[in-house]
Design a protein around this motif. Structure first.
Motif, PDB file in Angstrom:
ATOM      1  N   TYR A   1      42.406  60.686  -6.578  1.00 44.88           N
ATOM      2  CA  TYR A   1      42.765  61.665  -6.752  1.00 44.88           C
ATOM      3  C   TYR A   1      42.909  62.817  -7.598  1.00 44.88           C
ATOM      4  O   TYR A   1      43.155  62.933  -8.370  1.00 44.88           O
ATOM      5  CB  TYR A   1      44.468  61.458  -5.440  1.00 44.88           C
ATOM      6  N   VAL A   2      43.056  64.525  -7.078  1.00 43.86           N
ATOM      7  CA  VAL A   2      43.787  65.227  -8.052  1.00 43.86           C
ATOM      8  C   VAL A   2      44.678  66.065  -7.542  1.00 43.86           C
ATOM      9  O   VAL A   2      44.951  66.273  -6.826  1.00 43.86           O
ATOM     10  CB  VAL A   2      42.268  66.157  -8.122  1.00 43.86           C
ATOM     11  N   ALA A   3      45.592  66.267  -8.061  1.00 42.86           N
ATOM     12  CA  ALA A   3      46.538  67.860  -7.452  1.00 42.86           C
ATOM     13  C   ALA A   3      45.990  68.922  -7.613  1.00 42.86           C
ATOM     14  O   ALA A   3      45.439  69.185  -8.271  1.00 42.86           O
ATOM     15  CB  ALA A   3      47.455  67.189  -8.854  1.00 42.86           C
ATOM     16  N   PRO A   4      46.956  69.832  -6.096  1.00 38.08           N
ATOM     17  CA  PRO A   4      46.986  71.326  -6.098  1.00 38.08           C
ATOM     18  C   PRO A   4      46.901  71.980  -7.131  1.00 38.08           C
ATOM     19  O   PRO A   4      47.483  71.555  -9.232  1.00 38.08           O
ATOM     20  CB  PRO A   4      47.684  71.400  -4.849  1.00 38.08           C
ATOM     21  N   SER A   5      45.856  72.937  -7.354  1.00 37.21           N
ATOM     22  CA  SER A   5      46.152  73.436  -8.075  1.00 37.21           C
ATOM     23  C   SER A   5      47.407  74.421  -9.203  1.00 37.21           C
ATOM     24  O   SER A   5      48.370  74.822  -7.944  1.00 37.21           O
ATOM     25  CB  SER A   5      45.230  75.401  -8.515  1.00 37.21           C
ATOM     26  N   GLY A   6      48.101  74.317 -10.315  1.00 38.83           N
ATOM     27  CA  GLY A   6      49.604  74.631 -10.251  1.00 38.83           C
ATOM     28  C   GLY A   6      50.698  73.513 -10.509  1.00 38.83           C
ATOM     29  O   GLY A   6      51.285  73.268 -11.038  1.00 38.83           O
ATOM     30  N   ASP A   7      50.433  72.563 -10.069  1.00 41.34           N
ATOM     31  CA  ASP A   7      51.106  71.620  -9.447  1.00 41.34           C
ATOM     32  C   ASP A   7      51.354  70.704 -10.576  1.00 41.34           C
ATOM     33  O   ASP A   7      50.372  70.301 -11.842  1.00 41.34           O
ATOM     34  CB  ASP A   7      50.828  69.965  -7.845  1.00 41.34           C
ATOM     35  N   LYS A   8      52.598  70.125 -10.606  1.00 41.25           N
ATOM     36  CA  LYS A   8      52.945  69.197 -11.981  1.00 41.25           C
ATOM     37  C   LYS A   8      53.160  68.038 -11.943  1.00 41.25           C
ATOM     38  O   LYS A   8      54.505  68.005 -10.734  1.00 41.25           O
ATOM     39  CB  LYS A   8      54.492  70.508 -13.190  1.00 41.25           C
ATOM     40  N   PRO A   9      53.677  67.008 -12.052  1.00 35.06           N
ATOM     41  CA  PRO A   9      54.359  65.562 -11.609  1.00 35.06           C
ATOM     42  C   PRO A   9      55.256  65.894 -12.247  1.00 35.06           C
ATOM     43  O   PRO A   9      56.305  66.211 -13.272  1.00 35.06           O
ATOM     44  CB  PRO A   9      52.741  64.540 -12.487  1.00 35.06           C
ATOM     45  N   PRO A  10      56.288  65.116 -10.909  1.00 39.40           N
ATOM     46  CA  PRO A  10      57.102  64.390 -11.826  1.00 39.40           C
ATOM     47  C   PRO A  10      57.688  63.823 -12.423  1.00 39.40           C
ATOM     48  O   PRO A  10      56.262  62.707 -12.518  1.00 39.40           O
ATOM     49  CB  PRO A  10      58.023  63.604 -10.125  1.00 39.40           C
ATOM     50  N   LEU A  11      58.703  63.726 -13.374  1.00 36.55           N
ATOM     51  CA  LEU A  11      58.958  62.427 -14.804  1.00 36.55           C
ATOM     52  C   LEU A  11      59.520  61.715 -14.113  1.00 36.55           C
ATOM     53  O   LEU A  11      60.387  61.689 -13.930  1.00 36.55           O
ATOM     54  CB  LEU A  11      59.073  63.547 -15.603  1.00 36.55           C
ATOM     55  N   ILE A  12      59.304  60.095 -15.042  1.00 32.83           N
ATOM     56  CA  ILE A  12      60.192  59.615 -15.099  1.00 32.83           C
ATOM     57  C   ILE A  12      60.532  58.428 -16.105  1.00 32.83           C
ATOM     58  O   ILE A  12      59.894  58.320 -16.657  1.00 32.83           O
ATOM     59  CB  ILE A  12      59.933  58.489 -14.093  1.00 32.83           C
ATOM     60  N   VAL A  13      62.273  58.539 -16.883  1.00 36.84           N
ATOM     61  CA  VAL A  13      62.236  58.604 -18.261  1.00 36.84           C
ATOM     62  C   VAL A  13      62.305  57.065 -18.389  1.00 36.84           C
ATOM     63  O   VAL A  13      63.349  56.652 -17.286  1.00 36.84           O
ATOM     64  CB  VAL A  13      63.081  59.631 -18.764  1.00 36.84           C
ATOM     65  N   PHE A  14      61.736  56.162 -18.437  1.00 33.64           N
ATOM     66  CA  PHE A  14      62.409  54.693 -19.029  1.00 33.64           C
ATOM     67  C   PHE A  14      62.918  54.953 -20.347  1.00 33.64           C
ATOM     68  O   PHE A  14      62.631  55.049 -20.920  1.00 33.64           O
ATOM     69  CB  PHE A  14      60.959  53.782 -18.994  1.00 33.64           C
ATOM     70  N   SER A  15      64.560  54.212 -20.338  1.00 33.67           N
ATOM     71  CA  SER A  15      65.502  53.674 -20.851  1.00 33.67           C
ATOM     72  C   SER A  15      65.394  52.300 -21.208  1.00 33.67           C
ATOM     73  O   SER A  15      65.739  51.486 -20.579  1.00 33.67           O
ATOM     74  CB  SER A  15      66.719  54.499 -20.692  1.00 33.67           C
ATOM     75  N   HIS A  16      64.556  51.580 -22.276  1.00 31.45           N
ATOM     76  CA  HIS A  16      64.680  50.753 -22.285  1.00 31.45           C
ATOM     77  C   HIS A  16      65.826  49.608 -23.078  1.00 31.45           C
ATOM     78  O   HIS A  16      67.575  50.074 -23.316  1.00 31.45           O
ATOM     79  CB  HIS A  16      63.322  50.040 -23.624  1.00 31.45           C
ATOM     80  N   GLY A  17      66.070  48.283 -22.630  1.00 28.55           N
ATOM     81  CA  GLY A  17      67.839  47.745 -23.132  1.00 28.55           C
ATOM     82  C   GLY A  17      67.366  47.385 -24.420  1.00 28.55           C
ATOM     83  O   GLY A  17      66.590  48.224 -25.238  1.00 28.55           O
ATOM     84  N   GLY A  18      68.881  45.889 -24.882  1.00 26.07           N
ATOM     85  CA  GLY A  18      68.446  45.901 -26.352  1.00 26.07           C
ATOM     86  C   GLY A  18      70.487  46.387 -26.827  1.00 26.07           C
ATOM     87  O   GLY A  18      70.899  45.281 -26.354  1.00 26.07           O
ATOM     88  N   PRO A  19      71.014  47.262 -27.427  1.00 24.65           N
ATOM     89  CA  PRO A  19      69.607  48.725 -27.140  1.00 24.65           C
ATOM     90  C   PRO A  19      68.728  48.321 -28.169  1.00 24.65           C
ATOM     91  O   PRO A  19      68.102  49.173 -29.147  1.00 24.65           O
ATOM     92  CB  PRO A  19      70.893  49.659 -27.517  1.00 24.65           C
TER      93      PRO A  19
END
Length: 644
Positions: free
Chosen positions: A394-412
């Motif tokens: 796959y390729v994305a349409p021109s100008g499209d930007k991906p959604p972002l998922i932030v992973f927050s690790h445990g611990g802390p």
């Protein structure tokens, strides 16, 4: 030819079922002088039983040693580690079912060497002069919450709980006997410290019933000393962060000197588990790894000249280094190679002994992480790994930007590593970007970075996770209008705090997330019972601070869609913590989903539940962020959202 489809809507070869597939989990390695190798493997199909394995020689056949129902595992400090040792052809181990120590001679069944009692044992070592084991003992006979920790000697012929050799401190690590059997060293520390805050290294003359002429070698309330090892030269080696970084030192004739010129790098790691090992002697040389800027590097070190020689490798993460005269063994992994038990020597280089499994996707579809540094609060810089979307079809349409998922690790007080993870590739192969954040307080970046979280849990981690997302959005690498955050347990707390106290994110997923941090201070096991003192403040004196940073106390401020995943048998984060927040969102008309699992505790172990949670999270994001999925997923009931 690649098909054009929007980010997030790509069809992936990584299914949720693959996340719970036949991945081999391994832990704790031993290598004897006669080149026999031992390690532990986990058997999920046998209720998570831990099994001792052996490889008698390099060309030999892997054998399974401990029969059912024995499980080679300990719960000392709750997180365990170092549950066994080998003496000749005899295996000594802690059995998880009853916490007794067992002896298993070659070709025979295990036999108990300690009686039934409310005792736990870890890190056993053999005292050859006196034909006995020396181990850490955790005594729960008077209190489960505040157990008594000591170092004891155990005669395997006497069936006793052990003779106390060292006592008085809250916690102990690394009892190690000198090559001539005359001395013993150990590490101890006291509340409110954790082992990465401040420990002390002691040495004494080892006797039948105790240790005398005890002297402190190194350490203190603000110096973390770990991993003492007696060298073949008779000197004592250890790791200390006295410079602000865990570096390697030698104690000899009453003097401490660095083995190599101090580096801004970590030759140690936090002792969440017992028995961590960043280095070992291969003959007269030291084989060691250090962490720097998010990656690990392997070295050969001449301990007397300080000369160091890099060992070239494609691996970027190492753990549990063991060695004998001719070779070293360790666990190793990279962003494209799952964790494996490997051997290294100058003649043969790296050889894989046992792999946790092959990467089940095409190499061209693996998203390789980029270590990034980004600006955060107070003019500081924080660290993360950025995984761009990757799918050759796959390729994305021109100008499209991906959604972002932030992973927050445990611990802390933990970290995330740049290793192959199907849990991340699940998202990147579908056209999501992922940023896995090592927020301030994470390990691997020196003591000052670790200490950023002191008095600031719920502030620094929240700021860093938020600023990682905003940094990537400002760079134009992700869609600033489709930012998500997820995490479990302590990472779930950071997720909920970001969604409650910040407005950068548009959606989130909390896996058994802590919403009341005061509960952690009020009720937890001994090892972590004073952990919150430094992260937030002493309880109950700092109750107002706990309340100010607990999302559950400010549920009315949470105004972003959230999906909550909760085990109904969770004793650490009870369901009512999630339910209060779920009900608040429902009442205020904000989209919310609540997925519960009978029989699950703090962390999901049943395959069907892991699969359902993963797919439900994807479905929820797709609904909230307006993504048309390429696959059918069982719909998730979402309150305050139009049904399909």
């Amino acid at each position: 030819m690649a098909e054009t489809r929007p980010y997030g809507s790509w069809k992936s070869s990584v299914s949720a079922e693959m996340l719970v597939g036949k991945t081999l989990r391994m832990a704790d390695v031993w290598l004897t002088s006669d080149d026999t190798l031992y390690w532990i493997e986990v058997r999920p199909e046998q209720k998570g039983r831990f099994v001792a394995m052996t490889l008698p020689s390099r060309g030999g056949t892997v054998e399974e040693l401990t029969p059912e129902p024995y499980s080679v595992r300990t719960r000392v400090h709750e997180y365990g580690g170092a549950p066994m040792t080998v003496v000749g052809d005899t295996l000594y181990f802690s059995n998880y079912g009853d916490h007794r120590l067992y002896r298993q001679r070659a070709g025979q069944a295990p036999e108990a060497v300690t009686p039934t009692a409310k005792m736990r044992y870890a890190d056993p070592v053999w005292d050859a002069q006196r034909s006995r084991l020396i181990a850490i003992r955790e005594d729960h006979s008077e209190s489960d919450i505040q157990a008594v920790n000591t170092i004891v000697a155990i005669n395997p012929e006497s069936n006793t709980t052990g003779t106390v050799l060292v006592k008085g401190a809250d916690f102990y690590l690394y009892p190690r006997i000198s090559p001539d059997g005359s001395k013993m060293v150990w590490i101890s520390w006291n509340h409110p410290n954790m082992p990465w805050d401040g420990t002390e290294l002691f040495m004494g003359d080892l006797r039948d019933n105790g240790v005398d002429h005890v002297v402190k070698i190194a350490g203190g309330p603000e110096e973390s000393v770990v991993q003492p090892v007696w060298g073949p030269d008779g000197a004592l080696y250890f790791v200390s962060d006295r410079t602000g970084w865990w570096n390697l030192y030698r104690w000899q004739d009453g003097q401490i000197a660095p083995v190599i010129a101090p580096m801004d790098a970590e030759f140690g790691q936090p002792n969440w588990q017992i028995g961590t090992a960043n280095y070992a002697f291969m003959g007269d040389e030291i084989i060691a790894f250090y962490s720097q800027n998010g990656s690990d590097y392997l070295l050969r070190i001449n301990p007397h000249t300080g000369e160091r020689t890099p060992i070239q490798s494609e691996y970027t993460v190492f753990s549990q280094v063991r060695a004998n005269q001719s070779r070293a063994v360790m666990f190793a992994a990279s962003p494209s190679q799952p964790r494996a038990l490997v051997s290294w020597d100058p003649e043969h280089g790296f050889q894989v002994i046992r792999s946790s499994g092959d990467a089940p996707i095409e190499a061209e579809d693996i998203s390789i992480p980029e270590a990034i540094e980004f600006p955060t609060e107070n003019g500081l810089t924080a660290h993360a790994f950025f995984y761009p979307p990757k799918n050759h079809a796959y390729v994305a349409p021109s100008g499209d930007k991906p959604p972002l998922i932030v992973f927050s690790h445990g611990g802390p007080t933990g970290s995330t590593e740049a290793v192959f993870s199907l849990a991340i590739q699940y998202w990147t192969t579908r056209g999501f970007a992922v940023v896995d954040v090592n927020y301030g307080g994470s390990t691997g970046y020196g003591r000052a970075y670790r200490n950023r979280l002191y008095d600031a849990w719920g502030l620094v981690d929240v700021a860093d996770c938020t600023n990682a997302a905003l940094y990537l959005a400002r760079q134009g690498r992700v869609d600033e209008n489709r930012l998500a955050i997820r995490g479990g347990s302590a990472g779930g707390y950071t997720t909920l705090a970001c969604l409650t106290f910040r407005d950068a994110f548009h959606v989130g997923a909390s896996y058994y997330g802590v919403s009341d941090i005061g509960a952690l201070a009020r009720e937890t096991h001994k090892f972590e019972s004073r952990y919150m003192d430094k992260l937030v403040g002493p309880w109950p004196e700092a109750e107002a601070v706990y309340n100010a940073r607990s999302p559950i106390m400010h549920a009315e401020r949470l105004n972003r869609p959230v999906i909550f995943f909760q085990g109904l048998d969770d004793k650490i984060v009870p369901p009512n913590q999630a339910e209060l927040m779920v009900n608040s969102l429902k009442e205020r008309g904000i989209p919310v989903a609540y997925i519960t699992f009978d029989g699950e505790g703090h962390g999901f172990v049943r395959a069907e539940n892991v699969i359902r949670a993963t797919e439900a999270e994807l479905y929820f994001y797709a609904q909230i962020l307006g993504i048309e999925l390429a696959e059918h997923i069982e719909p998730v009931p979402i309150d305050n959202w139009p049904s399909e």
